[in-house]
Motif scaffolding. Structure first.
Motif, PDB file in Angstrom:
ATOM      1  N   ILE A  97      63.052 -50.389  62.629  1.00 50.81           N
ATOM      2  CA  ILE A  97      63.592 -49.123  63.111  1.00 50.81           C
ATOM      3  C   ILE A  97      64.924 -49.435  63.788  1.00 50.81           C
ATOM      4  CG2 ILE A  97      63.229 -47.186  64.683  1.00 50.81           C
ATOM      5  CD1 ILE A  97      60.194 -47.793  64.392  1.00 50.81           C
ATOM      6  N   LYS A  98      65.956 -48.664  63.445  1.00 52.10           N
ATOM      7  CA  LYS A  98      67.296 -48.917  64.001  1.00 52.10           C
ATOM      8  C   LYS A  98      67.832 -47.672  64.698  1.00 52.10           C
ATOM      9  CE  LYS A  98      68.362 -52.231  60.449  1.00 52.10           C
ATOM     10  NZ  LYS A  98      69.326 -52.790  59.551  1.00 52.10           N
ATOM     11  N   PRO A  99      67.371 -47.432  65.924  1.00 54.30           N
ATOM     12  CA  PRO A  99      67.884 -46.238  66.621  1.00 54.30           C
ATOM     13  C   PRO A  99      69.353 -46.393  66.992  1.00 54.30           C
ATOM     14  CG  PRO A  99      66.514 -47.554  68.079  1.00 54.30           C
ATOM     15  CD  PRO A  99      66.436 -48.179  66.713  1.00 54.30           C
ATOM     16  N   SER A 100      70.044 -45.257  67.025  1.00 52.39           N
ATOM     17  CA  SER A 100      71.440 -45.267  67.450  1.00 52.39           C
ATOM     18  C   SER A 100      71.585 -44.820  68.901  1.00 52.39           C
ATOM     19  CB  SER A 100      72.279 -44.380  66.549  1.00 52.39           C
ATOM     20  OG  SER A 100      71.785 -43.058  66.583  1.00 52.39           O
ATOM     21  N   LEU A 101      70.565 -44.154  69.405  1.00 55.18           N
ATOM     22  CA  LEU A 101      70.580 -43.673  70.787  1.00 55.18           C
ATOM     23  C   LEU A 101      69.163 -43.594  71.291  1.00 55.18           C
ATOM     24  CD1 LEU A 101      72.135 -42.381  73.210  1.00 55.18           C
ATOM     25  CD2 LEU A 101      71.759 -40.180  72.093  1.00 55.18           C
ATOM     26  N   VAL A 102      68.928 -44.113  72.473  1.00 61.94           N
ATOM     27  CA  VAL A 102      67.615 -44.023  73.101  1.00 61.94           C
ATOM     28  C   VAL A 102      67.800 -43.355  74.452  1.00 61.94           C
ATOM     29  CG1 VAL A 102      65.650 -45.323  73.999  1.00 61.94           C
ATOM     30  CG2 VAL A 102      66.836 -46.118  71.942  1.00 61.94           C
ATOM     31  N   ILE A 103      67.093 -42.257  74.657  1.00 57.86           N
ATOM     32  CA  ILE A 103      67.160 -41.536  75.928  1.00 57.86           C
ATOM     33  C   ILE A 103      65.823 -41.664  76.630  1.00 57.86           C
ATOM     34  CG2 ILE A 103      67.480 -39.287  77.035  1.00 57.86           C
ATOM     35  CD1 ILE A 103      69.246 -38.526  74.625  1.00 57.86           C
ATOM     36  N   ILE A 104      65.852 -42.109  77.849  1.00 56.88           N
ATOM     37  CA  ILE A 104      64.621 -42.311  78.622  1.00 56.88           C
ATOM     38  C   ILE A 104      64.682 -41.413  79.852  1.00 56.88           C
ATOM     39  CG2 ILE A 104      63.250 -43.975  79.900  1.00 56.88           C
ATOM     40  CD1 ILE A 104      64.499 -46.147  78.129  1.00 56.88           C
ATOM     41  N   THR A 105      63.618 -40.667  80.071  1.00 57.16           N
ATOM     42  CA  THR A 105      63.546 -39.832  81.283  1.00 57.16           C
ATOM     43  C   THR A 105      62.843 -40.607  82.385  1.00 57.16           C
ATOM     44  OG1 THR A 105      61.471 -38.845  80.598  1.00 57.16           O
ATOM     45  CG2 THR A 105      63.503 -37.712  79.925  1.00 57.16           C
ATOM     46  N   GLN A 106      63.120 -40.214  83.597  1.00 58.44           N
ATOM     47  CA  GLN A 106      62.508 -40.900  84.727  1.00 58.44           C
ATOM     48  C   GLN A 106      61.200 -40.258  85.102  1.00 58.44           C
ATOM     49  OE1 GLN A 106      65.229 -41.242  87.955  1.00 58.44           O
ATOM     50  NE2 GLN A 106      66.692 -42.393  86.767  1.00 58.44           N
TER      51      GLN A 106
END
Length: 106
Positions: A97-106
């Motif tokens: 898997i090659k994500p271009s953007l990873v967004i993580i919430t707190q």
């Protein structure tokens, strides 16, 4: 430079050790590796090398190195190593898997 080189070597060693250990786990049939889009494209040089500006599984990041963009370089080399290990055995297959953007919430 020494810090970057050591960091990149460590990033390359961990995936190789993990994949080698899987050869001792006969129940494992599929490995999913989280790589990154940076394993395909590091700079505009890589974009210009594509046909019609479209990337496929045939393209690799060729513009990064230990001294220029070491993180993309380590992701590229680690994924190449994973594919090499996968091709050398028949126990498990590999999905990347090659994500271009990873967004993580707190």
């Amino acid at each position: 430079m020494i810090v970057k080189k050591t960091w990149s070597i460590q990033r390359l060693s961990a995936p190789k050790m993990c994949l080698a250990a899987l050869l001792l786990a006969p129940l494992v049939k599929r490995v999913v590796l989280t790589s990154s889009v940076v394993a395909i494209c590091g700079d505009n040089v890589d974009v210009h090398a594509t046909k019609e500006g479209k990337f496929t599984e045939d393209y690799w990041n060729t513009s990064s190195s230990l001294t220029h963009n070491p993180y993309p370089f380590s992701k590229t080399e680690a994924e190449k190593a994973a594919w090499s290990i996968q091709k050398s055995q028949k126990q498990w297959n590999l999905v990347v898997i090659k994500p271009s953007l990873v967004i993580i919430t707190q």
